[in-house]
Design a protein around this motif. Structure first.
Motif, PDB file in Angstrom:
ATOM      1  N   PRO A 453     -44.810  93.914 -27.634  1.00  0.00           N
ATOM      2  CA  PRO A 453     -44.069  94.803 -28.547  1.00  0.00           C
ATOM      3  C   PRO A 453     -43.278  94.283 -29.771  1.00  0.00           C
ATOM      4  O   PRO A 453     -42.683  92.828 -29.788  1.00  0.00           O
ATOM      5  N   PRO A 454     -42.530  94.644 -30.756  1.00  0.00           N
ATOM      6  CA  PRO A 454     -41.807  94.235 -31.929  1.00  0.00           C
ATOM      7  C   PRO A 454     -40.053  93.459 -31.077  1.00  0.00           C
ATOM      8  O   PRO A 454     -40.329  94.244 -30.359  1.00  0.00           O
ATOM      9  N   ASN A 455     -40.036  92.413 -31.857  1.00  0.00           N
ATOM     10  CA  ASN A 455     -38.730  91.921 -31.865  1.00  0.00           C
ATOM     11  C   ASN A 455     -39.019  91.451 -30.193  1.00  0.00           C
ATOM     12  O   ASN A 455     -37.679  90.906 -29.907  1.00  0.00           O
ATOM     13  N   GLN A 456     -39.999  91.190 -29.548  1.00  0.00           N
ATOM     14  CA  GLN A 456     -39.938  90.547 -27.700  1.00  0.00           C
ATOM     15  C   GLN A 456     -40.751  89.599 -28.130  1.00  0.00           C
ATOM     16  O   GLN A 456     -41.960  89.307 -27.893  1.00  0.00           O
ATOM     17  N   ASN A 457     -39.991  88.120 -27.913  1.00  0.00           N
ATOM     18  CA  ASN A 457     -40.685  87.094 -28.221  1.00  0.00           C
ATOM     19  C   ASN A 457     -40.660  86.136 -27.165  1.00  0.00           C
ATOM     20  O   ASN A 457     -40.670  84.828 -27.139  1.00  0.00           O
ATOM     21  N   LYS A 458     -40.862  86.440 -26.215  1.00  0.00           N
ATOM     22  CA  LYS A 458     -40.536  85.751 -24.429  1.00  0.00           C
ATOM     23  C   LYS A 458     -41.707  85.869 -23.799  1.00  0.00           C
ATOM     24  O   LYS A 458     -41.233  87.175 -23.772  1.00  0.00           O
ATOM     25  N   LEU A 459     -42.524  85.343 -23.569  1.00  0.00           N
ATOM     26  CA  LEU A 459     -43.531  85.242 -22.354  1.00  0.00           C
ATOM     27  C   LEU A 459     -42.978  85.251 -21.102  1.00  0.00           C
ATOM     28  O   LEU A 459     -42.480  83.561 -20.993  1.00  0.00           O
ATOM     29  N   VAL A 460     -42.725  85.469 -19.791  1.00  0.00           N
ATOM     30  CA  VAL A 460     -42.271  85.093 -18.832  1.00  0.00           C
ATOM     31  C   VAL A 460     -43.555  85.425 -17.535  1.00  0.00           C
ATOM     32  O   VAL A 460     -44.031  86.428 -17.540  1.00  0.00           O
ATOM     33  N   ILE A 461     -43.805  84.167 -17.033  1.00  0.00           N
ATOM     34  CA  ILE A 461     -44.978  84.318 -16.345  1.00  0.00           C
ATOM     35  C   ILE A 461     -44.371  83.627 -14.538  1.00  0.00           C
ATOM     36  O   ILE A 461     -43.539  82.802 -14.370  1.00  0.00           O
ATOM     37  N   SER A 462     -43.918  84.479 -13.424  1.00  0.00           N
ATOM     38  CA  SER A 462     -43.663  83.923 -12.311  1.00  0.00           C
ATOM     39  C   SER A 462     -44.600  84.463 -11.025  1.00  0.00           C
ATOM     40  O   SER A 462     -45.700  84.667 -11.295  1.00  0.00           O
ATOM     41  N   GLY A 463     -44.195  83.434 -10.476  1.00  0.00           N
ATOM     42  CA  GLY A 463     -44.843  82.869  -9.635  1.00  0.00           C
ATOM     43  C   GLY A 463     -45.035  82.522  -8.125  1.00  0.00           C
ATOM     44  O   GLY A 463     -43.228  82.180  -8.477  1.00  0.00           O
ATOM     45  N   LEU A 496     -41.928  80.039 -15.344  1.00  0.00           N
ATOM     46  CA  LEU A 496     -42.717  79.543 -16.695  1.00  0.00           C
ATOM     47  C   LEU A 496     -41.911  80.566 -18.344  1.00  0.00           C
ATOM     48  O   LEU A 496     -41.913  82.096 -17.964  1.00  0.00           O
ATOM     49  N   GLN A 497     -41.307  79.880 -18.705  1.00  0.00           N
ATOM     50  CA  GLN A 497     -41.212  80.606 -20.307  1.00  0.00           C
ATOM     51  C   GLN A 497     -41.219  79.999 -21.249  1.00  0.00           C
ATOM     52  O   GLN A 497     -40.728  79.159 -21.636  1.00  0.00           O
ATOM     53  N   VAL A 498     -41.808  80.797 -22.230  1.00  0.00           N
ATOM     54  CA  VAL A 498     -42.041  80.390 -23.051  1.00  0.00           C
ATOM     55  C   VAL A 498     -42.424  81.547 -24.414  1.00  0.00           C
ATOM     56  O   VAL A 498     -42.241  82.579 -24.301  1.00  0.00           O
ATOM     57  N   GLU A 499     -41.669  80.661 -25.104  1.00  0.00           N
ATOM     58  CA  GLU A 499     -41.519  80.898 -26.525  1.00  0.00           C
ATOM     59  C   GLU A 499     -42.725  81.648 -27.401  1.00  0.00           C
ATOM     60  O   GLU A 499     -43.258  80.922 -27.598  1.00  0.00           O
ATOM     61  N   LEU A 500     -42.831  83.118 -27.707  1.00  0.00           N
ATOM     62  CA  LEU A 500     -43.778  83.702 -29.204  1.00  0.00           C
ATOM     63  C   LEU A 500     -43.300  83.193 -30.411  1.00  0.00           C
ATOM     64  O   LEU A 500     -41.923  83.584 -30.357  1.00  0.00           O
ATOM     65  N   GLU A 501     -44.524  83.542 -30.870  1.00  0.00           N
ATOM     66  CA  GLU A 501     -44.370  83.804 -32.310  1.00  0.00           C
ATOM     67  C   GLU A 501     -43.775  85.607 -33.052  1.00  0.00           C
ATOM     68  O   GLU A 501     -44.119  85.849 -31.984  1.00  0.00           O
ATOM     69  N   SER A 502     -42.620  85.325 -33.469  1.00  0.00           N
ATOM     70  CA  SER A 502     -41.866  86.108 -33.294  1.00  0.00           C
ATOM     71  C   SER A 502     -43.270  87.473 -34.369  1.00  0.00           C
ATOM     72  O   SER A 502     -43.993  87.389 -35.297  1.00  0.00           O
ATOM     73  N   LEU A 507     -45.958  97.673 -35.211  1.00  0.00           N
ATOM     74  CA  LEU A 507     -46.783  97.214 -34.524  1.00  0.00           C
ATOM     75  C   LEU A 507     -46.999  95.945 -32.892  1.00  0.00           C
ATOM     76  O   LEU A 507     -46.208  95.255 -33.448  1.00  0.00           O
ATOM     77  N   ASP A 508     -47.496  96.705 -32.482  1.00  0.00           N
ATOM     78  CA  ASP A 508     -48.048  95.709 -31.004  1.00  0.00           C
ATOM     79  C   ASP A 508     -48.666  94.473 -31.742  1.00  0.00           C
ATOM     80  O   ASP A 508     -49.894  95.658 -31.812  1.00  0.00           O
ATOM     81  N   LYS A 509     -48.485  94.325 -30.698  1.00  0.00           N
ATOM     82  CA  LYS A 509     -49.853  92.880 -31.616  1.00  0.00           C
ATOM     83  C   LYS A 509     -50.685  91.902 -30.642  1.00  0.00           C
ATOM     84  O   LYS A 509     -49.974  91.876 -29.279  1.00  0.00           O
ATOM     85  N   LYS A 510     -51.802  92.150 -30.026  1.00  0.00           N
ATOM     86  CA  LYS A 510     -52.653  91.427 -29.350  1.00  0.00           C
ATOM     87  C   LYS A 510     -52.308  90.641 -28.954  1.00  0.00           C
ATOM     88  O   LYS A 510     -52.711  89.380 -29.559  1.00  0.00           O
ATOM     89  N   LEU A 511     -51.871  90.068 -27.827  1.00  0.00           N
ATOM     90  CA  LEU A 511     -52.549  88.578 -27.803  1.00  0.00           C
ATOM     91  C   LEU A 511     -53.311  88.043 -26.287  1.00  0.00           C
ATOM     92  O   LEU A 511     -53.445  89.035 -25.255  1.00  0.00           O
ATOM     93  N   VAL A 512     -54.153  86.935 -26.110  1.00  0.00           N
ATOM     94  CA  VAL A 512     -54.776  86.313 -24.878  1.00  0.00           C
ATOM     95  C   VAL A 512     -53.880  85.249 -24.579  1.00  0.00           C
ATOM     96  O   VAL A 512     -54.553  84.413 -25.053  1.00  0.00           O
ATOM     97  N   VAL A 513     -53.739  85.492 -23.011  1.00  0.00           N
ATOM     98  CA  VAL A 513     -52.780  84.613 -22.303  1.00  0.00           C
ATOM     99  C   VAL A 513     -53.617  84.035 -21.460  1.00  0.00           C
ATOM    100  O   VAL A 513     -54.205  84.539 -20.588  1.00  0.00           O
ATOM    101  N   GLN A 514     -53.246  82.689 -21.752  1.00  0.00           N
ATOM    102  CA  GLN A 514     -54.245  81.937 -20.463  1.00  0.00           C
ATOM    103  C   GLN A 514     -53.602  80.749 -20.060  1.00  0.00           C
ATOM    104  O   GLN A 514     -52.333  80.066 -20.704  1.00  0.00           O
ATOM    105  N   ILE A 515     -53.363  80.909 -18.613  1.00  0.00           N
ATOM    106  CA  ILE A 515     -52.580  79.749 -17.096  1.00  0.00           C
ATOM    107  C   ILE A 515     -54.061  79.296 -17.253  1.00  0.00           C
ATOM    108  O   ILE A 515     -54.258  78.954 -16.509  1.00  0.00           O
TER     109      ILE A 515
END
Length: 543
Positions: A453-463, A496-502, A507-515
């Protein structure tokens, strides 16, 4: 063996096309044998053991998978033949529907309403009140398939599936549709099939796929391509049967080569060529006459769709731990009886409906398009137009509903918390998940499609990484093919906390997240769960 490879009475070179004589072939028996091998193969993981071929081939493939390849090779040949001999596209579709669905529907209903209540840990009122019971019935439509029934087999060694054998049927039906589409547009021929075969070799053998899409209709593209390669190999035999020699020498060479690949590697790849040749050599073998087997019925499909839940139920009765050979023998007898009943009471009666002509349309794509156009036009005139009564207001409301449903279906999430039911967004090695599990296992590498989403730039992966997963020491996070995180990890909570590109757009930006983990945990022979895993993931979010 001497009889199998005895010399032909003629010195002339024979080809597969010379041996075709109606139903006088061995393919029904080969399918029956393959279905039996699937039962034998499944008896090992279902009882906490390892498939024999998987051990011999150093993990290349199992007897069950090899048997499925045999099914697809034979299917590619006969489905292509079926289309060419069909009077119309609708006759072809009707034949395919009548072969797959009647037996499948009854098997799923028996599993849900007979085996389920007998094997669930819930009370009957809880079982029939649970939404998961009726969600399982959606498997009748193939897309998507569901694997769990509430509380059923939950204490078995292999508790992740009620009927794991059904996994291949959606792929099979997808290929039926592919043959129909190629045929409608006059592309079902030698040249197209050969081109498709070569493309699939490049994709499967060299692991080359230029697009980011990993799933289609909820099925993993990698598996689609692999199975389609075997299916197309059968199609090629159909088109080149006049050119392929029937040779004892080639059959012997094929056996030797396949045997060597069990130990040297490349078994699955080589089987596409040498395995396919052996299947049709045996199918048309002059000295092995098993076609009288067909007079009793075609039991292979029933054997295939009933055996897995029967094997699971036997394990359930034995308390989950038993000898795999005992499981195989008991399950084979019971599944054979069920398959005989299924053939005589369901499948054969359904197939008799093929003889009834409901509509006849020439297979020519031009005539097909014209008839479909006329059908749609009549549908609009007689059904849709009276319903909306030329009202733009009604049309607008219906169109808005369509837009909302369509948009929702094609929307990617910004937060995933397991259990998560939309499997279209997942790729890589996510392991099968139960509806009541609030996590999902990953085996070394997995991907997911999300929206930022716009202005949301942190990816959080919990496990979580179990304490005995000592092999798992590192994890990388790759987003849209860019490495954003590469960190060392230890057993315990995974955060895991990962900073994304702003994302500064509206509009929402489509991402493919690989772990990507560095390794998998290899279970001990004594472990109940023999799957190789790296970590479990409970939540992925973009904050």
């Amino acid at each position: 063996m001497k009889q199998l490879f005895s010399k032909s009475t003629s010195n002339e070179q024979m080809y597969f096309s010379d041996l075709i004589n109606g139903k006088e072939n061995n393919f029904d028996f080969i399918r029956f044998l393959a279905a039996t091998l699937v039962i034998f193969s499944h008896a090992f993981p279902l009882t906490g053991n390892v498939d024999l071929l998987l051990i011999l081939s150093n993990g290349q493939t199992s007897l069950g998978d090899l048997s499925v390849f045999i099914f697809f090779v034979i299917s590619g040949y006969f489905i292509t033949q079926s289309f060419h001999y069909s009077k119309s596209i609708f006759h072809y579709i009707k034949a395919r529907l009548l072969r797959i669905f009647p037996g499948l529907i009854v098997a799923i209903c028996i599993t849900t309403f007979v085996i389920g209540p007998l094997a669930t840990s819930l009370t009957l009122s809880e079982y029939f009140a649970d939404k998961g019971t009726y969600k399982y019935l959606e498997s009748i439509f193939l897309y998507p398939m569901h694997w769990y029934l509430p509380g059923v087999f939950e204490n078995n060694v292999y508790s992740s599936s009620v009927n794991g054998s059904l996994w291949s049927i959606p792929f099979e039906f997808m290929f039926y549709i592919l043959v129909a589409l190629l045929g409608i547009f006059s592309l079902l021929n030698k040249k197209t099939t050969l081109l498709l075969f070569n493309l699939l070799i490049i994709i499967v053998f060299f692991d080359y796929w230029p697009l980011s899409m990993t799933h289609f209709w909820g099925l993993e593209l990698k598996t689609i391509f692999e199975l389609l390669l075997y299916f197309v190999a059968g199609m090629l035999v159909f088109y080149y049967k006049e050119k392929i020699p029937y040779s004892n020498f080639f059959a012997m060479i094929s056996i030797v080569v396949l045997y060597l690949t069990v130990y040297t590697g490349g078994l699955k790849e080589i089987f596409v060529f040498f395995g396919t040749y052996l299947i049709f050599y045996l199918g048309y073998n002059l000295n092995v006459k098993t076609w009288k087997f067909y007079r009793y019925g075609d039991f292979s499909y029933g054997l295939y769709i009933y055996a897995f839940p029967v094997q699971q139920y036997i394990c359930f009765l034995y308390g989950g731990d038993m000898n795999p050979y005992v499981n195989f023998l008991l399950a084979f007898v019971i599944a054979l009886i069920l398959s005989i009943l299924s053939w005589n009471l369901v499948e054969k009666r359904a197939l008799n409906l093929k003889k009834k002509e409901f509509i006849v349309v020439p297979i020519s794509w031009k005539d097909t398009v014209l008839n479909l156009t006329e059908f749609v036009s009549n549908l609009v005139k007689k059904v849709i137009r009276p319903f909306i009564k030329h009202s733009w207001k009604t049309f607008t409301v219906l169109f808005m509903i369509f837009l909302v449903v369509f948009t929702k279906f094609n929307q990617y999430p910004s937060e995933i918390e397991f259990p998560y039911t939309n499997n279209n967004i997942f790729g890589g090695n996510w392991l099968v998940q139960s509806n009541n599990e609030d996590y999902r296992w990953v085996a070394k590498e997995a991907s997911v499609q999300m929206e930022q989403p716009p202005n949301q730039n942190k990816l959080v992966i919990s496990g979580y990484i179990p304490d005995n997963f000592k092999e798992v020491k590192n994890v990388k996070v790759i987003v849209n093919d860019m490495l954003l995180s590469d960190v060392s990890i230890q057993p315990g909570s995974l955060d895991l906390q990962v900073e994304l590109e702003s994302n500064n757009s509206e509009l929402d930006k489509k991402l493919v997240v690989q772990i990507v983990f560095n390794d998998v945990h290899k279970p001990l022979e004594s472990d109940a769960d023999q799957r190789e895993m790296s970590a479990l993931i409970s939540k992925i979010s973009i904050d």
